[in-house]
Design a protein around this motif. Structure first.
Motif, short mmCIF file in Angstrom:
data_model
loop_
_atom_site.label_atom_id
_atom_site.label_comp_id
_atom_site.label_asym_id
_atom_site.label_seq_id
_atom_site.Cartn_x
_atom_site.Cartn_y
_atom_site.Cartn_z
N ALA A 205 47.84 37.89 10.92
CA ALA A 205 46.95 37.87 9.99
C ALA A 205 46.64 39.02 8.58
CB ALA A 205 45.37 38.34 10.97
N GLY A 229 49.23 34.66 8.11
CA GLY A 229 48.87 34.51 7.24
C GLY A 229 48.89 36.15 6.61
N GLY A 301 46.93 27.49 5.05
CA GLY A 301 47.92 27.69 5.52
C GLY A 301 47.49 28.19 6.62
N GLY A 329 51.97 31.84 12.27
CA GLY A 329 51.18 30.77 12.29
C GLY A 329 50.31 30.86 13.09
N GLU A 332 47.82 29.73 18.41
CA GLU A 332 47.15 30.02 19.46
C GLU A 332 47.35 28.12 19.64
OE1 GLU A 332 46.98 32.12 17.01
OE2 GLU A 332 45.81 33.77 18.33
N ASP A 363 50.27 40.45 19.58
CA ASP A 363 50.61 38.57 19.10
C ASP A 363 51.91 38.33 19.88
OD1 ASP A 363 47.77 37.45 19.86
OD2 ASP A 363 47.29 38.24 17.80
P1 AMP Z 1 47.53 40.26 14.06
O1 AMP Z 1 46.85 40.45 15.31
O2 AMP Z 1 47.58 40.90 12.58
O3 AMP Z 1 49.58 40.66 13.91
O4 AMP Z 1 47.37 38.88 13.89
C1 AMP Z 1 47.84 37.73 14.56
C2 AMP Z 1 46.62 36.51 14.18
O5 AMP Z 1 46.81 36.04 12.82
C3 AMP Z 1 47.14 36.04 15.70
O6 AMP Z 1 45.72 35.62 15.94
C4 AMP Z 1 46.87 34.17 14.93
O7 AMP Z 1 46.57 33.06 15.40
C5 AMP Z 1 46.96 35.34 13.36
N1 AMP Z 1 47.27 33.77 12.26
C6 AMP Z 1 48.78 34.08 11.82
N2 AMP Z 1 49.26 32.98 11.29
C7 AMP Z 1 48.23 32.71 10.36
C8 AMP Z 1 47.80 32.27 8.85
N3 AMP Z 1 48.09 31.76 8.49
N4 AMP Z 1 46.03 32.02 9.20
C9 AMP Z 1 44.99 32.47 9.84
N5 AMP Z 1 45.32 33.50 10.81
C10 AMP Z 1 46.54 33.74 11.34
#
Ligand code: AMP
Length: 403
Positions: A205, A229, A301, A329, A332, A363
């Motif tokens: 994220a 994200g 996105g 992405g 989940e 994750d």
């Molecule tokens: P992190 O804990 O920072 O590794 O983030 C993991 C989370 O980022 C997961 O729950 C994903 O669903 C979320 N994530 C990944 N890509 C995106 C995106 N494009 N937009 C929103 N959330 C995202």
């Protein structure tokens, strides 16, 4: 590195810091026993040597998650819930001490016979644990003749049972357990002696969570792939229209700084060209494909697109060492899992062709487990926060205390 393999535990009583911080359901059944299973080889080796074992761990955050009346929920956070399962896994009875310190616990520990196992109650029932208080650590130290740390997941905490307790043992009487040694050896295959090209794949994220790891990787990686994200902050920083995609407005300068630094150091930063965009954060959203510089207003996105998958996969296939932290992405949700899955499969393919691959950080580990690919990469770290800090280049106090 002194590991349990360098020591004969015959007639010794090993005090082992394990990570039994497992999820429990409302009836206190263990819903995922990975962490318990991971500690079994270390315990078994010591018992096979003719030693006895005292196990200590935390479970959850009992002093932070109090009951409504402000008291500690001793039932919810008790390690007694895992005694039966541990006994089954070890195929031997496990005794339980209702407090991790105190005269009675000391006596029980001291009367253990070869082959016997004692599990201590949650170390975090005492506030001295997280404060790393010496007196408490000294009491714990009396429970064993040799200290073994096999809890990599808490090695970044200077708590009494993870770090301070080690001060009460000399170098010949403290060592790494098998799990901890494997975590460090595998992490060092990326950090210290990586076969090049080294590619790091970062997602998730937030850029802010990954800044330190990116900065450290800029000193060693050939390629840094950025998805998930966090990628959109980089596009916005470069003047892109990112619609309502995730962004950290206060990190735009920093993103540009990272791109500049990478250029100076000859590190290739590879961002996704395209995204699967959605009109809402929902599995049932309308979707389309967009270039990441031109995401329409109100659209966000939520996964990398086909072009990005192709580009990322090509880089991964050419790599000899691969580190993956963070999904590409919102994996989940079924509709937005494709990019993360494709990257996982590319890593598996590269691994089959001889690359070393390490997956770490909450994750991405959840993702390889979801896709049933955990056995097809070289190593899956159990580390979480500890693994991230190690890759940020920090010294982990729990590791330093054993050296
Ligand atoms: P992190 O804990 O920072 O590794 O983030 C993991 C989370 O980022 C997961 O729950 C994903 O669903 C979320 N994530 C990944 N890509 C995106 C995106 N494009 N937009 C929103 N959330 C995202």
């Amino acid at each position: 590195m002194q590991t349990i393999n360098n020591i004969n535990f015959n007639q010794e009583r090993a005090l082992i810091r394990v990570d039994f911080n497992v999820p429990l359901d409302k009836q206190f059944n263990i819903t995922d026993d990975t962490r318990i299973r991971a500690a079994i080889p270390t315990i078994q080796k010591i018992l096979n040597d003719g030693g006895s074992v005292v196990l200590m761990s935390h479970l959850g955050r009992p002093l932070k998650k109090l009951k409504e009346d402000g008291s500690i929920d001793y039932e919810k956070f008790s390690l007694k819930h895992i005694v039966n399962h541990l006994s089954n896994l070890l195929n031997t009875p496990v005794q339980f001490a209702t407090d991790c310190i105190g005269e009675q616990t000391l006596q029980t520990a001291q009367s253990l016979q070869a082959g016997e196992v004692l599990l201590l109650e949650n170390t975090r029932f005492h506030k001295a644990e997280e404060k790393g208080e010496s007196e408490f650590a000294e009491q714990l130290s009396k429970l064993g003749t040799i200290f073994v740390n096999d809890a990599f997941g808490t090695a970044h905490r200077a708590h009494a049972s993870t770090t301070i307790v080690a001060n009460y043992f000399d170098r010949e009487h403290k060592c790494f357990g098998l799990l901890m040694a494997a975590e460090l050896e595998n992490a060092d295959k990326v950090l210290k002696n990586a076969e090049k090209p080294l590619t790091a794949i970062l997602g998730g994220a937030k850029v802010s969570d990954k800044i330190l790891i990116i900065e450290n990787l800029l000193n060693m990686a050939n390629n840094i792939i950025i998805g998930g994200g966090m990628a959109y902050t980089f596009f916005k920083a470069q003047g892109g229209q990112i619609g309502s995609s995730l962004v950290e407005e206060d990190k735009l300068e920093l993103a540009l700084g990272i791109l500049e630094k990478a250029k100076q150091k000859g590190v290739q930063i590879i961002l996704p060209e395209d995204s699967i965009i959605a009109d809402k954060f929902d599995n049932d959203a309308q979707t389309q494909i967009a270039n990441n510089f031109n995401i329409p207003e109100e659209w966000m996105g939520l996964d990398i697109g086909a072009d990005a998958i192709a580009t990322f996969s090509e880089v991964i296939q050419k790599s000899k060492t691969i580190l993956w932290n963070g999904p590409m992405g919102v994996f989940e949700m079924e509709r937005f899992q494709n990019g993360t899955k494709a990257i996982a499969l590319a890593i598996v393919e590269a691994t089959k062709n001889g690359a070393f691959s390490l997956v770490g950080g909450g994750d991405s580990v959840a993702a390889v487990n979801k896709f049933n690919l955990a056995n097809d990469v070289s190593f899956v770290s159990t580390g979480g926060g500890a693994m991230l800090e190690y890759f940020e280049g920090k010294t982990l106090p729990g590791v330093a205390a054993l050296l």
